[in-house]
Design a protein around this motif. Structure first.
Motif, PDB file in Angstrom:
ATOM      1  N   GLY A 173       0.778  -1.221   0.000  1.00 50.89           N
ATOM      2  CA  GLY A 173       0.000   0.000   0.000  1.00 50.89           C
ATOM      3  C   GLY A 173       0.814   1.278   0.000  1.00 50.89           C
ATOM      4  O   GLY A 173       1.772   1.431  -0.761  1.00 50.89           O
ATOM      5  N   ILE A 174       0.432   2.207   0.860  1.00 54.18           N
ATOM      6  CA  ILE A 174       1.095   3.505   0.934  1.00 54.18           C
ATOM      7  C   ILE A 174       2.564   3.345   1.307  1.00 54.18           C
ATOM      8  O   ILE A 174       3.435   4.027   0.766  1.00 54.18           O
ATOM      9  CB  ILE A 174       0.367   4.410   1.946  1.00 54.18           C
ATOM     10  N   GLY A 175       2.855   2.421   2.227  1.00 52.33           N
ATOM     11  CA  GLY A 175       4.238   2.210   2.643  1.00 52.33           C
ATOM     12  C   GLY A 175       5.121   1.766   1.503  1.00 52.33           C
ATOM     13  O   GLY A 175       6.243   2.274   1.323  1.00 52.33           O
ATOM     14  N   ALA A 176       4.646   0.822   0.697  1.00 56.57           N
ATOM     15  CA  ALA A 176       5.431   0.314  -0.432  1.00 56.57           C
ATOM     16  C   ALA A 176       5.633   1.398  -1.489  1.00 56.57           C
ATOM     17  O   ALA A 176       6.734   1.549  -2.044  1.00 56.57           O
ATOM     18  CB  ALA A 176       4.739  -0.901  -1.041  1.00 56.57           C
ATOM     19  N   THR A 202      -6.056   0.585  -1.493  1.00 56.39           N
ATOM     20  CA  THR A 202      -5.089  -0.321  -0.872  1.00 56.39           C
ATOM     21  C   THR A 202      -5.814  -1.571  -0.380  1.00 56.39           C
ATOM     22  O   THR A 202      -7.046  -1.619  -0.347  1.00 56.39           O
ATOM     23  CB  THR A 202      -4.377   0.328   0.340  1.00 56.39           C
ATOM     24  N   ASP A 203      -5.016  -2.567   0.031  1.00 53.32           N
ATOM     25  CA  ASP A 203      -5.578  -3.817   0.548  1.00 53.32           C
ATOM     26  C   ASP A 203      -6.261  -3.643   1.899  1.00 53.32           C
ATOM     27  O   ASP A 203      -6.950  -4.544   2.368  1.00 53.32           O
ATOM     28  CB  ASP A 203      -4.478  -4.873   0.697  1.00 53.32           C
ATOM     29  N   GLY A 209     -10.883  -4.614   6.513  1.00 53.70           N
ATOM     30  CA  GLY A 209     -12.089  -4.140   7.181  1.00 53.70           C
ATOM     31  C   GLY A 209     -13.344  -4.874   6.749  1.00 53.70           C
ATOM     32  O   GLY A 209     -14.436  -4.584   7.246  1.00 53.70           O
ATOM     33  N   GLY A 210     -13.181  -5.809   5.804  1.00 51.24           N
ATOM     34  CA  GLY A 210     -14.307  -6.635   5.390  1.00 51.24           C
ATOM     35  C   GLY A 210     -15.064  -6.139   4.170  1.00 51.24           C
ATOM     36  O   GLY A 210     -16.062  -6.736   3.767  1.00 51.24           O
ATOM     37  N   GLU A 211     -14.579  -5.038   3.556  1.00 53.35           N
ATOM     38  CA  GLU A 211     -15.259  -4.512   2.374  1.00 53.35           C
ATOM     39  C   GLU A 211     -14.219  -4.081   1.333  1.00 53.35           C
ATOM     40  O   GLU A 211     -13.885  -2.898   1.221  1.00 53.35           O
ATOM     41  CB  GLU A 211     -16.160  -3.331   2.741  1.00 53.35           C
ATOM     42  N   GLY A 243      -8.111   7.545  -4.240  1.00 52.12           N
ATOM     43  CA  GLY A 243      -6.741   7.972  -4.481  1.00 52.12           C
ATOM     44  C   GLY A 243      -5.805   6.800  -4.699  1.00 52.12           C
ATOM     45  O   GLY A 243      -6.131   5.651  -4.408  1.00 52.12           O
ATOM     46  N   LYS A 244      -4.625   7.101  -5.222  1.00 56.25           N
ATOM     47  CA  LYS A 244      -3.602   6.086  -5.450  1.00 56.25           C
ATOM     48  C   LYS A 244      -2.540   6.175  -4.349  1.00 56.25           C
ATOM     49  O   LYS A 244      -2.214   7.277  -3.892  1.00 56.25           O
ATOM     50  CB  LYS A 244      -2.932   6.301  -6.811  1.00 56.25           C
ATOM     51  N   PRO A 245      -1.978   5.035  -3.940  1.00 57.02           N
ATOM     52  CA  PRO A 245      -0.905   5.075  -2.952  1.00 57.02           C
ATOM     53  C   PRO A 245       0.239   5.996  -3.369  1.00 57.02           C
ATOM     54  O   PRO A 245       0.843   6.670  -2.535  1.00 57.02           O
ATOM     55  CB  PRO A 245      -0.442   3.618  -2.875  1.00 57.02           C
TER      56      PRO A 245
END
Length: 243
Positions: free
Chosen positions: A13-16, A187-188, A193-195, A212-214
Motif C-alpha cells: 500500500g502507501i508504505g510500499a 489499498t488492501d 475491514g471486510g469490504e 486515491g492512489k498510494p
C-alpha cells in the motif's frame, strides 16, 4: 551521505509506494514489516533492480523491545537514521462502538498509536544533526468513521495530536514532524475491514469522484521529508479527494 529512512508497515500500500518513491530519490530505505515477509522481500528486490538501496526488517512495532531491536539492526546494517515514516497500522472489521470489545480497542491503539511513539522515540535519539518525521494519519480523524471504524478514527485522531505535540517538542533539535491524512485510497486495507470494494460504494460522496492512489500519498510524504519542506513542521496535508 545518503539519507536513511525507515518506513514502518512498508511492505504494501502507501508504505510500499513511499519506499519506491524515496529509493528513486536516493534514500537508503529500511522497510519494516510484521508478517508479509515475501511481499517485503519482493519490494526490496524491485527497488534494487531499479538501482536503489533497500533492506527489509521484521518487527512488531507495537512491541517496545522489538522496536529497540529494529533500530539496532538499522544502526548495524545501514547507519544512523535521518528520516522516519510512521505508517504501520491496522483496520479491523466494520462494527459499531456498541459491539467493540476492550481487546479490539486496545489492539487498535497499540498498533496505530503506541508504535508511532516508540519509533519516534528511537528515531529522535539518532537524529543528531536534525531530521524529519512524517506520521500517516487519516481523513477518518476528521470524519469519525461512524458505524464502521470509530476506533480506527480515534487512533488517527491521537496521531494528529501526537504530531502537533512532538513537532513542538523537537523543533529546537531541527527535527521536523508533519502528518498526512489520506482517505479513500486504493489499498488492501479495505479488505482487512471486510469490504474490499468500499471505495466503489462511497466514491460518489467524494468531491473528486474517485479513490486515491498510494503513489499520490507517497508524493506528499516525500515532499514533507524533503528539504523543499524545510520550513514546514506541525502541519498536515489532506489527501482525501476534497472530502
Amino acid at each position: 551521505m545518503k539519507p536513511i529512512v525507515l518506513i514502518t508497515g512498508g511492505s504494501r500500500g502507501i508504505g510500499a509506494a513511499t519506499a519506491k518513491n524515496l529509493a528513486q530519490q536516493g534514500y537508503r530505505v529500511c522497510i519494516n514489516y510484521r508478517s508479509n515477509e515475501d511481499t517485503a522481500n519482493k519490494l526490496v528486490a524491485d527497488i534494487k533492480k531499479d538501482g536503489g538501496e533497500a533492506i527489509a526488517i521484521q518487527a512488531d512495532v507495537s512491541d517496545e523491545q522489538a522496536v529497540i531491536m529494529l533500530f539496532k539492526i538499522i544502526d548495524e546494517k545501514v547507519g544512523a537514521l535521518t528520516h522516519l515514516v510512521n505508517n504501520a497500522g491496522i483496520l479491523l472489521p466494520q462494527m459499531k462502538v456498541t459491539e467493540m470489545s476492550a481487546q479490539r480497542i486496545n489492539k487498535m491503539l497499540a498498533t496505530n498509536v503506541t508504535s508511532y511513539f516508540l519509533c519516534a522515540k528511537e528515531a529522535i535519539k539518532r537524529m543528531k544533526d536534525g531530521g524529519a518525521i512524517v506520521n500517516v494519519s487519516s481523513a477518518a480523524a476528521r470524519l469519525g468513521a461512524p458505524n464502521e471504524y470509530v476506533d480506527y478514527a480515534a487512533s488517527k485522531g491521537a496521531i494528529d495530536t501526537f504530531t502537533t505535540g512532538l513537532s513542538l517538542e523537537v523543533a529546537s533539535l531541527n527535527i521536523r514532524v508533519n502528518g498526512v491524512r489520506p482517505g479513500f485510497i486504493h489499498t488492501d486495507m479495505h479488505a482487512d475491514g471486510g469490504e474490499p470494494n468500499r471505495i466503489e460504494r462511497v466514491k460518489g460522496l467524494i468531491p473528486l469522484q474517485r479513490g486515491g492512489k498510494p503513489e499520490e500519498v507517497a508524493s506528499a510524504i516525500a515532499f514533507l521529508l524533503s528539504e523543499q519542506a524545510s520550513y514546514i513542521t506541525g502541519s498536515f496535508i489532506e489527501l482525501a479527494g476534497g472530502k
